[in-house]
Design a protein around this motif. Structure first.
Motif, PDB file in Angstrom:
ATOM      1  N   VAL A 119     -23.353 -47.261  70.751  1.00  0.00           N
ATOM      2  CA  VAL A 119     -22.979 -47.281  72.167  1.00  0.00           C
ATOM      3  C   VAL A 119     -21.474 -47.455  72.304  1.00  0.00           C
ATOM      4  CG1 VAL A 119     -23.221 -48.575  74.303  1.00  0.00           C
ATOM      5  CG2 VAL A 119     -25.208 -48.161  72.886  1.00  0.00           C
ATOM      6  N   GLN A 120     -20.925 -48.395  71.524  1.00  0.00           N
ATOM      7  CA  GLN A 120     -19.491 -48.677  71.618  1.00  0.00           C
ATOM      8  C   GLN A 120     -18.665 -47.487  71.145  1.00  0.00           C
ATOM      9  OE1 GLN A 120     -21.783 -50.798  70.487  1.00  0.00           O
ATOM     10  NE2 GLN A 120     -21.636 -52.345  72.087  1.00  0.00           N
ATOM     11  N   VAL A 121     -19.092 -46.862  70.050  1.00  0.00           N
ATOM     12  CA  VAL A 121     -18.341 -45.716  69.536  1.00  0.00           C
ATOM     13  C   VAL A 121     -18.343 -44.581  70.560  1.00  0.00           C
ATOM     14  CG1 VAL A 121     -18.357 -43.898  67.801  1.00  0.00           C
ATOM     15  CG2 VAL A 121     -18.660 -46.263  67.109  1.00  0.00           C
ATOM     16  N   LEU A 122     -19.506 -44.332  71.159  1.00  0.00           N
ATOM     17  CA  LEU A 122     -19.577 -43.226  72.115  1.00  0.00           C
ATOM     18  C   LEU A 122     -18.754 -43.525  73.357  1.00  0.00           C
ATOM     19  CD1 LEU A 122     -23.265 -42.091  71.777  1.00  0.00           C
ATOM     20  CD2 LEU A 122     -21.207 -41.046  70.886  1.00  0.00           C
ATOM     21  N   ILE A 146     -16.827 -36.993  64.808  1.00  0.00           N
ATOM     22  CA  ILE A 146     -17.342 -38.353  65.009  1.00  0.00           C
ATOM     23  C   ILE A 146     -18.852 -38.305  65.220  1.00  0.00           C
ATOM     24  CG2 ILE A 146     -17.380 -40.250  66.665  1.00  0.00           C
ATOM     25  CD1 ILE A 146     -15.086 -40.538  64.862  1.00  0.00           C
ATOM     26  N   ALA A 147     -19.319 -37.285  65.965  1.00  0.00           N
ATOM     27  CA  ALA A 147     -20.766 -37.164  66.169  1.00  0.00           C
ATOM     28  C   ALA A 147     -21.479 -37.030  64.829  1.00  0.00           C
ATOM     29  CB  ALA A 147     -21.062 -35.953  67.054  1.00  0.00           C
ATOM     30  N   ALA A 148     -20.911 -36.200  63.938  1.00  0.00           N
ATOM     31  CA  ALA A 148     -21.545 -36.005  62.637  1.00  0.00           C
ATOM     32  C   ALA A 148     -21.486 -37.286  61.808  1.00  0.00           C
ATOM     33  CB  ALA A 148     -20.859 -34.862  61.896  1.00  0.00           C
ATOM     34  N   LEU A 149     -20.323 -37.973  61.815  1.00  0.00           N
ATOM     35  CA  LEU A 149     -20.199 -39.208  61.033  1.00  0.00           C
ATOM     36  C   LEU A 149     -21.183 -40.268  61.520  1.00  0.00           C
ATOM     37  CD1 LEU A 149     -16.318 -39.485  60.700  1.00  0.00           C
ATOM     38  CD2 LEU A 149     -17.929 -39.184  58.848  1.00  0.00           C
ATOM     39  N   LEU A 150     -21.344 -40.318  62.857  1.00  0.00           N
ATOM     40  CA  LEU A 150     -22.265 -41.296  63.428  1.00  0.00           C
ATOM     41  C   LEU A 150     -23.684 -41.028  62.938  1.00  0.00           C
ATOM     42  CD1 LEU A 150     -22.170 -43.667  65.315  1.00  0.00           C
ATOM     43  CD2 LEU A 150     -22.568 -42.148  67.226  1.00  0.00           C
ATOM     44  N   ALA A 170     -23.205 -32.079  66.776  1.00  0.00           N
ATOM     45  CA  ALA A 170     -23.725 -33.332  67.323  1.00  0.00           C
ATOM     46  C   ALA A 170     -25.236 -33.411  67.210  1.00  0.00           C
ATOM     47  CB  ALA A 170     -23.300 -33.468  68.781  1.00  0.00           C
ATOM     48  N   SER A 171     -25.924 -32.273  67.209  1.00  0.00           N
ATOM     49  CA  SER A 171     -27.382 -32.342  67.200  1.00  0.00           C
ATOM     50  C   SER A 171     -27.971 -31.864  65.880  1.00  0.00           C
ATOM     51  CB  SER A 171     -27.951 -31.513  68.354  1.00  0.00           C
ATOM     52  OG  SER A 171     -27.411 -30.229  68.322  1.00  0.00           O
ATOM     53  N   SER A 172     -27.121 -31.403  64.966  1.00  0.00           N
ATOM     54  CA  SER A 172     -27.648 -30.897  63.712  1.00  0.00           C
ATOM     55  C   SER A 172     -28.162 -32.038  62.840  1.00  0.00           C
ATOM     56  CB  SER A 172     -26.540 -30.147  62.976  1.00  0.00           C
ATOM     57  OG  SER A 172     -26.853 -30.062  61.618  1.00  0.00           O
ATOM     58  N   ILE A 173     -29.278 -31.803  62.164  1.00  0.00           N
ATOM     59  CA  ILE A 173     -29.741 -32.774  61.166  1.00  0.00           C
ATOM     60  C   ILE A 173     -29.940 -32.051  59.840  1.00  0.00           C
ATOM     61  CG2 ILE A 173     -30.761 -34.506  62.665  1.00  0.00           C
ATOM     62  CD1 ILE A 173     -33.433 -33.087  62.270  1.00  0.00           C
ATOM     63  N   HIS A 174     -29.101 -31.036  59.634  1.00  0.00           N
ATOM     64  CA  HIS A 174     -29.199 -30.226  58.433  1.00  0.00           C
ATOM     65  C   HIS A 174     -27.768 -29.919  58.000  1.00  0.00           C
ATOM     66  CE1 HIS A 174     -30.131 -26.825  55.837  1.00  0.00           C
ATOM     67  NE2 HIS A 174     -31.375 -27.229  55.840  1.00  0.00           N
ATOM     68  N   PHE A 175     -27.463 -30.107  56.717  1.00  0.00           N
ATOM     69  CA  PHE A 175     -26.064 -30.005  56.303  1.00  0.00           C
ATOM     70  C   PHE A 175     -25.498 -28.601  56.440  1.00  0.00           C
ATOM     71  CE2 PHE A 175     -27.220 -33.975  54.205  1.00  0.00           C
ATOM     72  CZ  PHE A 175     -26.165 -34.769  54.608  1.00  0.00           C
TER      73      PHE A 175
END
Lengths: 174, 482
Positions: free
Chosen positions: B330-333, B260-264, B127-132
């Motif tokens: 917001v809606q997805v979460l 879902i967190a990653a896709l978002l 959820a917090s990663s910004i690195h693949f």
């Protein structure tokens, strides 16, 4: 020139090993073929100046993992020849069909040219693949992924213990 | 001289708390004879410490804004905090309703508990990663823990089949994902979200278009597999049916949260400027998931398979929100939070009826539960209505929000498909309700302990409470993410 010779020799070794792995009837020969592939790849890595990766390749893959494979083969029994009969009906026909479809699709994509590869100025800057450089990257920039990998090892060992130390009777009584 | 990157402990506080908890659980389980009496306390403390870590993170973001640390690997922002909070809530409810699964494993309960914590660490990192690469490591830590959890139960044929299928297909999906990362790196020359974003939004020469598209496609396929979106869902019904009932709700929830967190984040940062190209395939997968999940759920004879196929359609609804780009976060979460809690709660009830290590739950077994155990029957009714999206439950607010965003995001046809499927879905959600209240049967009478009661009660309060009065949470989410 010498690079080309090394590439051809090591590449041929890797291919021969891979073919042995698949085609050999005897599992030990398969394992040895795989060993040959792994060593040949290590040579290729050295020729790309990736010394650390080459060392890891030899120590971890050729050393530890291959030994593990051989142990497993020895424990199961070396004299067992693999049963190659089909377990799913129509498996072979289906596999050939899928391979043919894949070949047609990739051929089409290849001819359509969207996979054309144009080298734009890459490969001019030499990459330092020495052990020192890799270590500095690993423990500075990549320190968090490095630590997360250790979590992966914890998960693996916990999982192995949890699944292997299984006493059905006891678990049911409790 | 080694230059150390910025090390920010606050950015990984919840993960640290969970890791420490997992290690302490393991140590106690090994060294103490009375481990079973300590485990609940350690679990409670770990959850509390993780919550405290999240509060510290929230304060940090409120004071300093979002921050990037570990050489551009991790971002600390409100979106990550919200997702981790959802994860923590899922763990808390799952452990409360499924505690019998942990105790039922006897001496291996410690392993199960620590794997629950470690899987959460993996998915929280996603959820917090910004690195693949870090994303992949998080995915693997989480997924491998879940494979083991699926296999830890009693040795029944169906459970083994489920665990094996989950492991093999999951490994293939991870390999596909990693292949995608490799191709993306070959195409863009960057492994960070920001680098990929700059590549796509800049006028850099794309020297291999096909390679890059293949990489992006494989990347998405790997994650779509984890959320069981059709046509990558084939593992879900067997796993939901065969894995131990006490943990399968958490398994489904955790994997969905992480992916879902990653896709978002994918549609927000790296692929934001090419959203038009990936919108159509994403919307197609969403529509296919919604339709297929609903149709297959209608013909199932086993409640757990119904829940699995409904999970496929819920993945479709979530993708609908993601396909709009970063505007529906917001809606997805909100949808994600309410769905995973209801899922964990519903499977908690299944495990109470069938036993925490059981596999399968035919609708037959639910007949007459309304008389034998009114509380559980009513709870399951509310959960089912919540999943169906009945007004006055949180599920309605979630679906409504996603539909509104998709409609204004020029995906009208998708909304119509979703609406039709939602109506059809009432049929299978209500079938178990009909079986419980209007059909006679003399199945088992579940014993409800107080931890499970609290867990189910909490989920009930959240489902109905957020359905009647969602404004505060939506306001908080909007303020935090806006």
């Amino acid at each position: 020139m010498s690079e080309l010779v090394i590439f051809v020799v090591a590449g041929a070794g890797a291919l021969a090993g891979a073919l042995t792995l698949i085609l050999a009837k005897h599992p030990v020969y398969s394992a040895l073929g795989m060993l040959g592939t792994l060593f040949s790849l290590a040579v290729l890595y050295v020729s790309q100046l990736a010394h650390f990766v080459a060392a890891v390749q030899v120590v971890v893959y050729a050393g530890a993992i291959m030994t593990l494979f051989l142990f497993v083969i020895m424990l199961i029994g070396v004299d067992q020849v693999e049963d190659t009969s089909e377990t799913i009906r129509g498996q072979r026909v289906g596999a050939i069909g899928v391979v043919a479809a894949f070949a047609i699709l990739s051929g089409y994509l290849w001819l359509s040219g969207i996979f054309s590869w144009e080298v734009v100025g890459t490969g001019t800057e030499p990459v330092n693949g020495s052990i020192e450089a890799t270590g500095q990257l690993l423990f500075a920039e990549w320190v968090l992924p490095f630590e997360v990998t250790s979590l992966l090892l914890i998960v693996a060992s916990v999982g192995a213990v949890g699944l292997a130390l299984f006493k059905p009777r006891k678990a049911e009584d409790e | 001289m080694v230059e150390t990157p910025e090390i920010s402990l606050v950015a990984i506080l919840p993960e640290l708390a969970l890791t420490v908890g997992a290690v302490v659980v393991l140590m106690v389980a090994v060294s103490s004879r009375r481990a079973a009496t300590y485990l609940p306390w350690i679990a409670g403390l770990t959850v509390a410490a993780t919550g405290a870590g999240l509060i510290a993170q929230y304060n940090d973001v409120a004071a300093n804004g979002f921050s990037v640390s570990y050489a551009g690997m991790i971002v600390l922002d409100n979106q990550g905090i919200v997702i981790r909070t959802v994860m923590l809530a899922a763990i808390a409810v799952a452990l409360l309703v499924g505690w019998r699964y942990v105790t039922g494993l006897g001496t291996r309960g410690g392993e199960a508990l620590s794997l629950v914590f470690l899987s959460a660490v993996g998915f929280m990192l996603m959820a917090s990663s910004i690195h693949f690469m870090l994303l992949f490591l998080g995915l693997e830590v989480g997924s491998i823990s879940l494979y083991v959890l699926a296999a830890l139960g009693q040795r029944a044929k169906r459970a083994d089949e489920a665990a094996m299928k989950y492991f093999l297909l999951g490994s293939v999906a991870s390999a596909i994902f990693l292949y995608g990362v490799a191709l993306l790196y070959a195409g863009t020359g960057s492994l960070t979200y920001l680098g990929v974003f700059e590549f796509f939004s800049g006028d850099t020469l794309v020297f291999s278009d096909g390679l890059l598209s293949a990489g992006v496609a494989l990347l998405f396929v790997g994650l779509l597999f984890k959320i069981a979106a059709a046509p990558f869902h084939s593992w879900a019904p067997d796993v939901y049916q065969g894995a131990p009932a006490g943990i399968v709700g958490y398994m489904g929830a955790a994997a969905k949260i992480g992916a879902i967190a990653a896709l978002l984040r994918f549609v927000q940062v790296p692929f934001q400027s090419v959203i038009e190209s990936i919108q159509v395939p994403l919307a197609a997968v969403a529509a296919f998931s919604v339709v297929l999940g609903t149709l297959y759920a209608i013909v199932q004879q086993d409640l757990r398979r119904v829940l699995a196929y409904s999970g496929v359609s819920h993945a479709g609804f979530l993708l609908m929100g993601i396909a709009t780009g970063g505007v529906a976060e917001v809606q997805v979460l909100f949808y994600l939070a309410t769905y995973v809690l209801v899922l964990v709660g519903a499977f908690g009830i299944v495990s109470l009826l069938e036993g925490s290590g059981s596999a399968g739950s035919p609708i037959e077994n639910w007949k007459g539960l309304g008389r034998r155990s009114p509380f559980l029957a009513w709870s399951l009714t509310v959960f089912m209505l919540g999943m169906a999206g009945m007004p006055a439950t949180a599920g309605f607010i979630g679906k409504f929000g996603i539909f509104t965003r998709a409609w204004s995001g020029d995906l009208e046809w998708l909304v119509i498909v979703g609406l039709l499927a939602s109506v059809a879905a009432f049929f299978f959600y209500l079938r178990v309700v009909v079986a419980m209240f209007f059909e006679d049967g003399d199945g088992k009478t579940p014993k409800l302990g107080w931890p499970a009661g609290i867990g189910i009660g909490l989920t009930l309060v959240i489902t109905v409470g957020l359905g009647l009065y969602p404004t505060p949470l939506l306001d908080v989410l909007t303020a935090a993410l806006g």
